[in-house]
Design a protein around this motif. Sequence first.
Motif, PDB file in Angstrom:
ATOM      1  N   PRO A  99     -29.568   3.401 -52.355  1.00 45.94           N
ATOM      2  CA  PRO A  99     -30.369   2.165 -52.369  1.00 45.94           C
ATOM      3  C   PRO A  99     -30.202   1.364 -53.656  1.00 45.94           C
ATOM      4  N   ALA A 100     -30.148   2.049 -54.803  1.00 49.38           N
ATOM      5  CA  ALA A 100     -29.985   1.338 -56.070  1.00 49.38           C
ATOM      6  C   ALA A 100     -28.624   0.663 -56.151  1.00 49.38           C
ATOM      7  N   GLU A 101     -27.583   1.351 -55.687  1.00 50.51           N
ATOM      8  CA  GLU A 101     -26.244   0.767 -55.691  1.00 50.51           C
ATOM      9  C   GLU A 101     -26.161  -0.423 -54.745  1.00 50.51           C
ATOM     10  N   ILE A 102     -26.787  -0.299 -53.594  1.00 52.32           N
ATOM     11  CA  ILE A 102     -26.760  -1.375 -52.609  1.00 52.32           C
ATOM     12  C   ILE A 102     -27.411  -2.626 -53.179  1.00 52.32           C
ATOM     13  N   LEU A 103     -28.561  -2.452 -53.845  1.00 51.76           N
ATOM     14  CA  LEU A 103     -29.247  -3.616 -54.389  1.00 51.76           C
ATOM     15  C   LEU A 103     -28.448  -4.245 -55.524  1.00 51.76           C
ATOM     16  N   LEU A 104     -27.877  -3.444 -56.414  1.00 47.79           N
ATOM     17  CA  LEU A 104     -27.097  -4.001 -57.502  1.00 47.79           C
ATOM     18  C   LEU A 104     -25.891  -4.760 -56.952  1.00 47.79           C
ATOM     19  N   ALA A 105     -25.256  -4.215 -55.915  1.00 48.63           N
ATOM     20  CA  ALA A 105     -24.132  -4.913 -55.297  1.00 48.63           C
ATOM     21  C   ALA A 105     -24.583  -6.245 -54.713  1.00 48.63           C
ATOM     22  N   GLU A 106     -25.763  -6.244 -54.114  1.00 46.74           N
ATOM     23  CA  GLU A 106     -26.292  -7.474 -53.528  1.00 46.74           C
ATOM     24  C   GLU A 106     -26.551  -8.516 -54.620  1.00 46.74           C
ATOM     25  N   LEU A 107     -27.180  -8.092 -55.715  1.00 45.38           N
ATOM     26  CA  LEU A 107     -27.482  -9.026 -56.799  1.00 45.38           C
ATOM     27  C   LEU A 107     -26.213  -9.494 -57.505  1.00 45.38           C
ATOM     28  N   ALA A 108     -25.270  -8.584 -57.682  1.00 41.77           N
ATOM     29  CA  ALA A 108     -24.019  -8.947 -58.350  1.00 41.77           C
ATOM     30  C   ALA A 108     -23.191  -9.909 -57.516  1.00 41.77           C
ATOM     31  N   GLY A 109     -23.446  -9.931 -56.210  1.00 45.66           N
ATOM     32  CA  GLY A 109     -22.693 -10.805 -55.331  1.00 45.66           C
ATOM     33  C   GLY A 109     -23.279 -12.192 -55.182  1.00 45.66           C
ATOM     34  N   LEU A 110     -24.268 -12.545 -56.042  1.00 44.30           N
ATOM     35  CA  LEU A 110     -24.859 -13.876 -56.012  1.00 44.30           C
ATOM     36  C   LEU A 110     -24.446 -14.644 -57.254  1.00 44.30           C
ATOM     37  N   GLY A 168     -25.774 -18.587 -54.345  1.00 46.72           N
ATOM     38  CA  GLY A 168     -24.754 -18.493 -53.310  1.00 46.72           C
ATOM     39  C   GLY A 168     -23.964 -17.204 -53.403  1.00 46.72           C
ATOM     40  N   LYS A 169     -23.212 -16.900 -52.375  1.00 48.28           N
ATOM     41  CA  LYS A 169     -22.427 -15.679 -52.332  1.00 48.28           C
ATOM     42  C   LYS A 169     -21.145 -15.803 -53.143  1.00 48.28           C
ATOM     43  N   ARG A 170     -20.765 -14.722 -53.808  1.00 50.38           N
ATOM     44  CA  ARG A 170     -19.481 -14.670 -54.487  1.00 50.38           C
ATOM     45  C   ARG A 170     -18.876 -13.295 -54.266  1.00 50.38           C
ATOM     46  N   ASP A 171     -17.562 -13.229 -54.363  1.00 49.18           N
ATOM     47  CA  ASP A 171     -16.883 -11.957 -54.160  1.00 49.18           C
ATOM     48  C   ASP A 171     -17.123 -11.040 -55.352  1.00 49.18           C
ATOM     49  N   LEU A 172     -17.402  -9.773 -55.062  1.00 46.54           N
ATOM     50  CA  LEU A 172     -17.523  -8.790 -56.130  1.00 46.54           C
ATOM     51  C   LEU A 172     -16.140  -8.513 -56.717  1.00 46.54           C
TER      52      LEU A 172
END
Length: 263
Positions: A107-118, A123-127
């Motif tokens: 869950p922590a990784e998923i959220l960080l990935a979500e935040l890092a992708g903004l 807007g959305k950006r590629d990780l």
Amino acid sequence: MNQVALYLNLAAARVKADGDLRYLMGPGAPTLSGGGNLQETQILFVRDALWVANNDDADTALQKDILDKLKIGTPEALIEHVEAFQTRVFKRMKLSAKEIFVPPGSPAEILLAELAGLDDAGGKRDLTYPPALGALPIAGKKPVGYALKSPGTGEGPAVSGIVFVTGNYEGVAGSGDNEHAEQKLLAALSRVPDNVRGTLALYGCKQQCSICKGVFDKAIPKVASSYRYLNCRAHDDPAIKSYQAQAHPSGIKALDVDRYFPV
């Protein structure tokens, strides 16, 4: 700022697993050891300082060691580092000679990935998976430590730089032995000078449990500042019930608000 809390939490998990800083620096990285239950990291901005606390002080000690090695001692330097290298805390695997990005799982990784992708506009950006950090930066400031003491005793924590808060706060009688990160930060807050005013921003990677919420509801009216608490959206997801249950064990100690913030 939730990204900073999440990054520190996941960085400690990676270093605990690897035994060194290879996730940032590759082969030959400085060795590090320690770490605890890696359950919760919270940060609080007080004037020009970024205070950091964990449920388990062993995690705090490891996080401080990581930043010591990286010569990161100011909030600005930490934010820049997280922005540049946050995806390096994710799991990774080798495919032939090439290191490839692996989607996060916890869950922590998923959220960080979500935040890092903004992006800054939401807007959305590629990780991107950044290259290894390489050599350590030129020596800079080091973060400092602050150990909680009995109410009304000891020096107050610094209000500039990065401050790692550890120790045991005094709780109401019979309230249990566990201590949560945000209550440690609240106990430390009682020691700052009266001229510290304004909105205090508390960020983290877990939703407040009912005991912590009750403590803050009682303490904040006694503090001559307002506060805002930003929850991790991942932990509000009903699909992650087992993780939420694990995050808030029974026997949590409730800070003795009347002792720390007397009328």
